[in-house]
Design a protein around this motif. Structure first.
Motif, PDB file in Angstrom:
ATOM      1  N   GLU A 145     -14.725  -6.225  -3.404  1.00 54.47           N
ATOM      2  CA  GLU A 145     -14.153  -4.878  -3.621  1.00 54.47           C
ATOM      3  C   GLU A 145     -12.631  -4.940  -3.398  1.00 54.47           C
ATOM      4  OE1 GLU A 145     -16.352  -2.738  -4.680  1.00 54.47           O
ATOM      5  OE2 GLU A 145     -18.257  -3.387  -3.822  1.00 54.47           O
ATOM      6  N   ALA A 146     -12.017  -5.943  -4.008  1.00 52.58           N
ATOM      7  CA  ALA A 146     -10.605  -6.216  -3.743  1.00 52.58           C
ATOM      8  C   ALA A 146      -9.660  -5.088  -4.156  1.00 52.58           C
ATOM      9  CB  ALA A 146     -10.182  -7.521  -4.444  1.00 52.58           C
ATOM     10  N   HIS A 147     -10.126  -4.180  -5.015  1.00 52.68           N
ATOM     11  CA  HIS A 147      -9.246  -3.071  -5.423  1.00 52.68           C
ATOM     12  C   HIS A 147      -8.880  -2.176  -4.231  1.00 52.68           C
ATOM     13  CE1 HIS A 147     -13.334  -1.592  -5.599  1.00 52.68           C
ATOM     14  NE2 HIS A 147     -12.846  -0.395  -5.328  1.00 52.68           N
ATOM     15  N   CYS A 148      -9.624  -2.298  -3.130  1.00 51.24           N
ATOM     16  CA  CYS A 148      -9.308  -1.491  -1.939  1.00 51.24           C
ATOM     17  C   CYS A 148      -7.930  -1.826  -1.364  1.00 51.24           C
ATOM     18  CB  CYS A 148     -10.352  -1.700  -0.844  1.00 51.24           C
ATOM     19  SG  CYS A 148     -11.981  -1.089  -1.267  1.00 51.24           S
ATOM     20  N   ILE A 149      -7.329  -2.923  -1.815  1.00 49.85           N
ATOM     21  CA  ILE A 149      -6.023  -3.305  -1.287  1.00 49.85           C
ATOM     22  C   ILE A 149      -4.894  -2.579  -2.017  1.00 49.85           C
ATOM     23  CG2 ILE A 149      -5.391  -5.268  -2.776  1.00 49.85           C
ATOM     24  CD1 ILE A 149      -4.688  -6.808  -0.241  1.00 49.85           C
ATOM     25  N   SER A 150      -5.210  -1.943  -3.132  1.00 49.54           N
ATOM     26  CA  SER A 150      -4.167  -1.339  -3.949  1.00 49.54           C
ATOM     27  C   SER A 150      -4.146   0.181  -3.818  1.00 49.54           C
ATOM     28  CB  SER A 150      -4.372  -1.711  -5.417  1.00 49.54           C
ATOM     29  OG  SER A 150      -3.511  -0.946  -6.230  1.00 49.54           O
ATOM     30  N   GLU A 151      -2.955   0.705  -3.592  1.00 50.38           N
ATOM     31  CA  GLU A 151      -2.820   2.158  -3.536  1.00 50.38           C
ATOM     32  C   GLU A 151      -3.121   2.794  -4.886  1.00 50.38           C
ATOM     33  OE1 GLU A 151      -0.027   0.536  -1.902  1.00 50.38           O
ATOM     34  OE2 GLU A 151       0.511   1.796  -0.177  1.00 50.38           O
ATOM     35  N   TRP A 152      -3.027   1.996  -5.950  1.00 51.52           N
ATOM     36  CA  TRP A 152      -3.284   2.533  -7.290  1.00 51.52           C
ATOM     37  C   TRP A 152      -4.773   2.624  -7.571  1.00 51.52           C
ATOM     38  CZ3 TRP A 152       0.850   4.654  -9.064  1.00 51.52           C
ATOM     39  CH2 TRP A 152       2.097   4.109  -8.747  1.00 51.52           C
ATOM     40  N   GLY A 153      -5.553   1.861  -6.810  1.00 49.98           N
ATOM     41  CA  GLY A 153      -6.994   1.910  -7.008  1.00 49.98           C
ATOM     42  C   GLY A 153      -7.524   3.195  -6.401  1.00 49.98           C
ATOM     43  N   HIS A 154      -8.786   3.522  -6.707  1.00 49.58           N
ATOM     44  CA  HIS A 154      -9.264   4.821  -6.228  1.00 49.58           C
ATOM     45  C   HIS A 154      -9.924   4.740  -4.854  1.00 49.58           C
ATOM     46  CE1 HIS A 154     -13.154   3.439  -7.506  1.00 49.58           C
ATOM     47  NE2 HIS A 154     -12.552   3.011  -8.574  1.00 49.58           N
ATOM     48  N   ASP A 155      -9.988   3.555  -4.271  1.00 47.61           N
ATOM     49  CA  ASP A 155     -10.619   3.421  -2.956  1.00 47.61           C
ATOM     50  C   ASP A 155      -9.702   2.730  -1.966  1.00 47.61           C
ATOM     51  OD1 ASP A 155     -13.223   4.517  -3.277  1.00 47.61           O
ATOM     52  OD2 ASP A 155     -13.708   2.811  -4.557  1.00 47.61           O
ATOM     53  N   PHE A 156      -8.422   3.042  -2.032  1.00 43.12           N
ATOM     54  CA  PHE A 156      -7.466   2.338  -1.178  1.00 43.12           C
ATOM     55  C   PHE A 156      -7.863   2.413   0.296  1.00 43.12           C
ATOM     56  CE2 PHE A 156      -3.492   2.734   1.403  1.00 43.12           C
ATOM     57  CZ  PHE A 156      -3.200   1.381   1.400  1.00 43.12           C
ATOM     58  N   ARG A 157      -7.809   1.258   0.971  1.00 47.27           N
ATOM     59  CA  ARG A 157      -8.080   1.204   2.406  1.00 47.27           C
ATOM     60  C   ARG A 157      -6.969   0.471   3.123  1.00 47.27           C
ATOM     61  NH1 ARG A 157     -14.110   1.514   3.533  1.00 47.27           N
ATOM     62  NH2 ARG A 157     -14.555   2.857   1.787  1.00 47.27           N
ATOM     63  N   PRO A 158      -6.263   1.172   4.001  1.00 49.18           N
ATOM     64  CA  PRO A 158      -5.141   0.551   4.709  1.00 49.18           C
ATOM     65  C   PRO A 158      -5.546  -0.761   5.388  1.00 49.18           C
ATOM     66  CG  PRO A 158      -5.220   2.896   5.169  1.00 49.18           C
ATOM     67  CD  PRO A 158      -6.420   2.594   4.349  1.00 49.18           C
ATOM     68  N   ASP A 159      -6.783  -0.841   5.889  1.00 50.66           N
ATOM     69  CA  ASP A 159      -7.245  -2.071   6.535  1.00 50.66           C
ATOM     70  C   ASP A 159      -7.100  -3.300   5.652  1.00 50.66           C
ATOM     71  OD1 ASP A 159      -7.980  -0.978   8.869  1.00 50.66           O
ATOM     72  OD2 ASP A 159     -10.092  -0.681   8.318  1.00 50.66           O
ATOM     73  N   TYR A 160      -7.217  -3.065   4.348  1.00 47.19           N
ATOM     74  CA  TYR A 160      -7.154  -4.199   3.426  1.00 47.19           C
ATOM     75  C   TYR A 160      -5.764  -4.817   3.360  1.00 47.19           C
ATOM     76  CZ  TYR A 160     -11.712  -4.780   1.196  1.00 47.19           C
ATOM     77  OH  TYR A 160     -13.016  -5.114   0.931  1.00 47.19           O
ATOM     78  N   LEU A 161      -4.732  -4.023   3.711  1.00 44.53           N
ATOM     79  CA  LEU A 161      -3.369  -4.547   3.615  1.00 44.53           C
ATOM     80  C   LEU A 161      -3.175  -5.762   4.512  1.00 44.53           C
ATOM     81  CD1 LEU A 161      -1.272  -1.267   3.409  1.00 44.53           C
ATOM     82  CD2 LEU A 161      -1.765  -2.902   1.583  1.00 44.53           C
ATOM     83  N   GLY A 162      -3.888  -5.768   5.638  1.00 39.79           N
ATOM     84  CA  GLY A 162      -3.791  -6.896   6.567  1.00 39.79           C
ATOM     85  C   GLY A 162      -4.200  -8.220   5.937  1.00 39.79           C
ATOM     86  N   LEU A 163      -4.927  -8.150   4.827  1.00 37.70           N
ATOM     87  CA  LEU A 163      -5.403  -9.383   4.201  1.00 37.70           C
ATOM     88  C   LEU A 163      -4.275 -10.176   3.553  1.00 37.70           C
ATOM     89  CD1 LEU A 163      -8.691  -7.999   2.618  1.00 37.70           C
ATOM     90  CD2 LEU A 163      -8.385  -9.153   4.804  1.00 37.70           C
ATOM     91  N   SER A 164      -3.100  -9.552   3.444  1.00 37.45           N
ATOM     92  CA  SER A 164      -1.949 -10.274   2.889  1.00 37.45           C
ATOM     93  C   SER A 164      -1.642 -11.514   3.699  1.00 37.45           C
ATOM     94  CB  SER A 164      -0.707  -9.391   2.914  1.00 37.45           C
ATOM     95  OG  SER A 164      -0.956  -8.208   2.247  1.00 37.45           O
ATOM     96  N   SER A 165      -2.065 -11.512   4.967  1.00 37.93           N
ATOM     97  CA  SER A 165      -1.704 -12.654   5.813  1.00 37.93           C
ATOM     98  C   SER A 165      -2.652 -13.840   5.666  1.00 37.93           C
ATOM     99  CB  SER A 165      -1.670 -12.206   7.280  1.00 37.93           C
ATOM    100  OG  SER A 165      -2.955 -11.756   7.660  1.00 37.93           O
ATOM    101  N   ILE A 166      -3.736 -13.699   4.918  1.00 38.74           N
ATOM    102  CA  ILE A 166      -4.685 -14.820   4.809  1.00 38.74           C
ATOM    103  C   ILE A 166      -3.993 -16.110   4.388  1.00 38.74           C
ATOM    104  CG2 ILE A 166      -6.773 -15.710   3.675  1.00 38.74           C
ATOM    105  CD1 ILE A 166      -7.652 -12.896   3.154  1.00 38.74           C
ATOM    106  N   LYS A 167      -3.206 -15.990   3.314  1.00 39.38           N
ATOM    107  CA  LYS A 167      -2.590 -17.193   2.747  1.00 39.38           C
ATOM    108  C   LYS A 167      -1.570 -17.826   3.697  1.00 39.38           C
ATOM    109  CE  LYS A 167      -4.269 -18.401  -1.192  1.00 39.38           C
ATOM    110  NZ  LYS A 167      -4.695 -19.787  -1.436  1.00 39.38           N
ATOM    111  N   GLU A 168      -0.896 -16.968   4.476  1.00 41.41           N
ATOM    112  CA  GLU A 168       0.057 -17.494   5.449  1.00 41.41           C
ATOM    113  C   GLU A 168      -0.669 -18.241   6.551  1.00 41.41           C
ATOM    114  OE1 GLU A 168       2.834 -14.560   7.323  1.00 41.41           O
ATOM    115  OE2 GLU A 168       2.792 -13.847   5.232  1.00 41.41           O
ATOM    116  N   LEU A 169      -1.756 -17.601   7.028  1.00 42.92           N
ATOM    117  CA  LEU A 169      -2.486 -18.192   8.151  1.00 42.92           C
ATOM    118  C   LEU A 169      -3.281 -19.427   7.742  1.00 42.92           C
ATOM    119  CD1 LEU A 169      -3.753 -14.804   9.631  1.00 42.92           C
ATOM    120  CD2 LEU A 169      -2.128 -16.367  10.729  1.00 42.92           C
ATOM    121  N   PHE A 170      -3.812 -19.388   6.530  1.00 45.40           N
ATOM    122  CA  PHE A 170      -4.662 -20.496   6.069  1.00 45.40           C
ATOM    123  C   PHE A 170      -4.201 -20.985   4.701  1.00 45.40           C
ATOM    124  CE2 PHE A 170      -7.130 -17.664   8.772  1.00 45.40           C
ATOM    125  CZ  PHE A 170      -7.605 -18.545   9.732  1.00 45.40           C
TER     126      PHE A 170
END
Ligand code: ADP
Ligand code: MG
Ligand code: ZN
Length: 609
Positions: A145-170
């Motif tokens: 449900e990756a669209h939850c990361i986008s404010e343009w999607g209809h199910d935006f979830r602020p929690d998803y923004l934290g996932l931006s760090s995945i690539k940095e961490l791993f």
């Protein structure tokens, strides 16, 4: 991968042994391959397209634990149960676990005993959890449900923004993102925010071939609902209504008429909602009446119908909501009850929107939606066109228009009157002015332009202005007319329009007063032996109850239909049924086989015995 001649052979073997499927659905194989090759993935696939398999299958092959990010805590248990039923060691971590359960999962994780771990997005913001992950081999991360990361999607979830760090961490762990909704804007957003590196990108077709689309003119919606449900005995379905009051009223009405139905809307307590959702999910209550609050992430695969008793506010919402039917790939029905009275109700809400641009967009979307409901164009073609996809076939064979479920009326003559007025005024005016000309209206503009001197002036006096405006809409939908220009568009003739005007072809539309119900061909259970299907369903429910899992986790409806059709008489036959993997064969194969054998005995029993 030692014993397999190729990676391809290995994944086909897993598809068969773990999931019991003989072939991949579109795009699954290329996604699985990319994940195995440690490439990032971005995939838009429709609901029911089989996204879970795209991460579950590679997880069973790769070393280490696959981390799956899923937005709804309430559904994680079902997802884990489904994986466990296929013999995949899976677990979840979220705030619903007791400290003891949490500890248990963490220690299995550290001992390398978990193939798939489901987590909620907020866990990625917890340093302690990140430390744990750093100390174990992670095969890949999948964001569902990756669209939850986008404010343009209809199910935006602020929690998803934290996932931006995945690539940095791993940095060396591949990330795969999945969604069923992504406009190109949302798609770009997901890829940037997750920092996907040259992802293998998939945009699957939005076509859902097993869904039958139909629109019925709303005359007496309660009676229509009862009739429709009567044609779907024992089947699971969702009825969408716009307001909470309407939800309560409809569910009470159905109950009073012997239909087991439960309500679902945001005004109920969390407890009531999850109780009702669970009763629906576990096939205890077949029908749920809901507002749009019900839906995202509901993985129930055997929803056999979705009814919209009110006009949805736009096509995208309609597509997503109907998309919840028939995930298992077996036939399912989508009915929209449409009455002209729905429009003012939605207009009322739109009129409250303060921002001009937003209000105009909402209005445009409403027009598209009412166009879908009222025009004589294959419903499927129109839905797909909305997503920028063109549908190649002339007849989709699964909508009321293509199946002749609606009565057609020839509109060639009226269309010629309208188009003649357009043509004689040089194709430079909007539909409103053209309608004034054909109805012979005495307006200032008509007089100034001397359009009252035209041959077609008043030629359509026998019908009112609304009729001619709607006819223009219909002709635009059927691509005989084209709208040009933004805010006050003018109407021009297409090649098809010219052909109609000059009598080279005719044109017809749905007869609005006489739309009658169509339906998909054959009842779902019927052609495969409804009696046996019922017995298998009962057995499935019984097993599900004793194991505390939703029935579809054991076998999908589609798998049960196939058993009814292919009549397995041995475990060997049973293993060949689609959806019966090795684990399920071992756990449930015999029980279903016994039921089928017993059924065939009663069938051949002689009356004189
Ligand atoms: P999505 O998440 O894309 O909406 P799911 O992963 O929930 O879809 O899958 C929907 C249904 O399709 C499930 O019942 C699943 O078992 C079934 N399915 C997935 N892949 C296949 C396949 N290759 N063959 C047959 N059925 C499949
Ligand atoms: Mg899914
Ligand atoms: Zn069609």
């Amino acid at each position: 991968m030692q014993n397999y001649p190729s990676q391809q052979a290995l994944i086909h073997e897993k598809l068969r042994s773990v999931f019991g499927f003989t072939s991949f659905r579109p795009n699954q194989e290329s996604i699985v391959t990319s994940v195995l090759n440690k490439k990032d993935v971005f995939a838009v696939m429709p609901t029911g397209g089989g996204k879970s398999l795209c991460y579950q299958l590679p997880a069973t092959i790769m070393q280490g634990t696959a981390i799956i990010i899923s937005p709804l805590i309430a559904l994680m248990k079902d997802q884990v149960d489904a994986a466990l039923a296929s013999g995949i060691t899976a677990a979840y971590l979220n705030s619903s676990l007791s400290p003891k359960e949490m500890g248990g999962v963490l220690s299995s994780l550290e001992n390398g005993e978990i193939t798939i771990l489901y987590i909620a997005p907020e866990r990625f913001a917890m340093p302690q959890f990140i430390d744990t992950l750093k100390n174990i081999p992670v095969s890949f991360v999948a964001v569902d449900e990756a669209h939850c990361i986008s404010e343009w999607g209809h199910d935006f979830r602020p929690d998803y923004l934290g996932l931006s760090s995945i690539k940095e961490l791993f940095p060396s762990v591949p990330v795969a993102a999945f969604t069923a909704t992504a406009t190109l804007k949302v798609q770009g957003d997901i890829i940037t925010r997750l920092n996907l590196h040259e992802p293998h990108s998939i945009r699957a077709s939005f076509n859902r071939p097993n869904l039958f689309y139909q629109v019925e003119r709303k005359t007496d919606s309660k009676k229509q609902l009862l009739e429709f449900i009567g044609r779907h005995p024992n089947e699971s379905g969702i009825i969408y209504r716009t307001t909470r009051d309407a939800v309560m009223e409809t569910s009470e009405f159905l109950k009073a008429h012997g239909v087991s139905a439960l309500p679902y809307h945001a005004g109920l307590t969390t407890e009531e909602r999850s109780r009702n959702q669970e009763a629906f999910s576990r096939d205890e209550t077949p029908v749920i009446v809901a507002t749009i609050a019900f839906g995202m992430g509901i993985d129930k695969s055997n929803v056999r119908f979705v009814v919209h008793a009110d006009l949805p506010k736009n096509i995208e919402a309609y597509y997503q909501e109907t998309g919840r039917a028939g995930r298992d790939g077996a036939p399912a029905d989508c009915l929209l009850l449409y009455g002209r009275g729905d429009i003012p109700k939605i207009r009322y809400f739109i009129d409250q929107i303060q921002n001009d641009a937003e209000r105009a967009i909402a209005l445009e979307k409403l027009n598209q939606m009412s166009g879908y409901a009222s025009h004589n164009v294959c419903r499927r073609r129109r839905l797909l066109a909305f997503f920028g996809e063109s549908y190649e076939k002339d007849n989709c064979v699964s909508c009321d228009i293509c199946c002749g479920g609606v009565e057609q009326t020839d509109i060639t003559v009226d269309s010629q009157i309208l188009m003649s007025a357009i043509s004689r005024t040089g194709q430079r005016f909007g539909a409103g002015h053209i309608a004034d000309i054909v109805t012979g209206a005495d307006t200032k503009r008509v007089r100034e332009l001397r359009h009252n001197e035209l041959k077609t002036y008043g030629a359509g006096r026998h019908k009112d202005k609304i009729y001619w405006r709607e006819l223009a809409d219909e002709l635009v939908a059927q691509e005989a007319l084209r709208l040009e220009g933004g805010r006050y568009p003018i109407v021009t003739l297409t090649q098809k329009g010219n052909d109609i005007l000059f009598g080279k072809r005719s044109i017809s539309a749905i007869r609005k007063d006489k739309a009658r119900p169509a339906s998909r061909h054959g009842q779902t259970g019927g052609e495969y032996g409804a009696a046996l299907f019922e017995k298998l369903r009962k057995l499935r429910r019984h097993l599900a109850l004793s194991q505390q899992v939703p029935p579809y986790v054991i076998f999908s409806d589609k798998t049960l239909y196939e058993m009814c059709r292919s009549f397995p008489v041995s475990m060997n036959d049973m293993a060949k049924v689609s959806g019966v993997g090795e684990m399920k064969l071992r756990k449930y194969g015999q029980a279903f086989l016994d039921e089928i054998t017993q059924h065939s005995n009663t069938q051949t029993e002689r009356p004189d015995r």
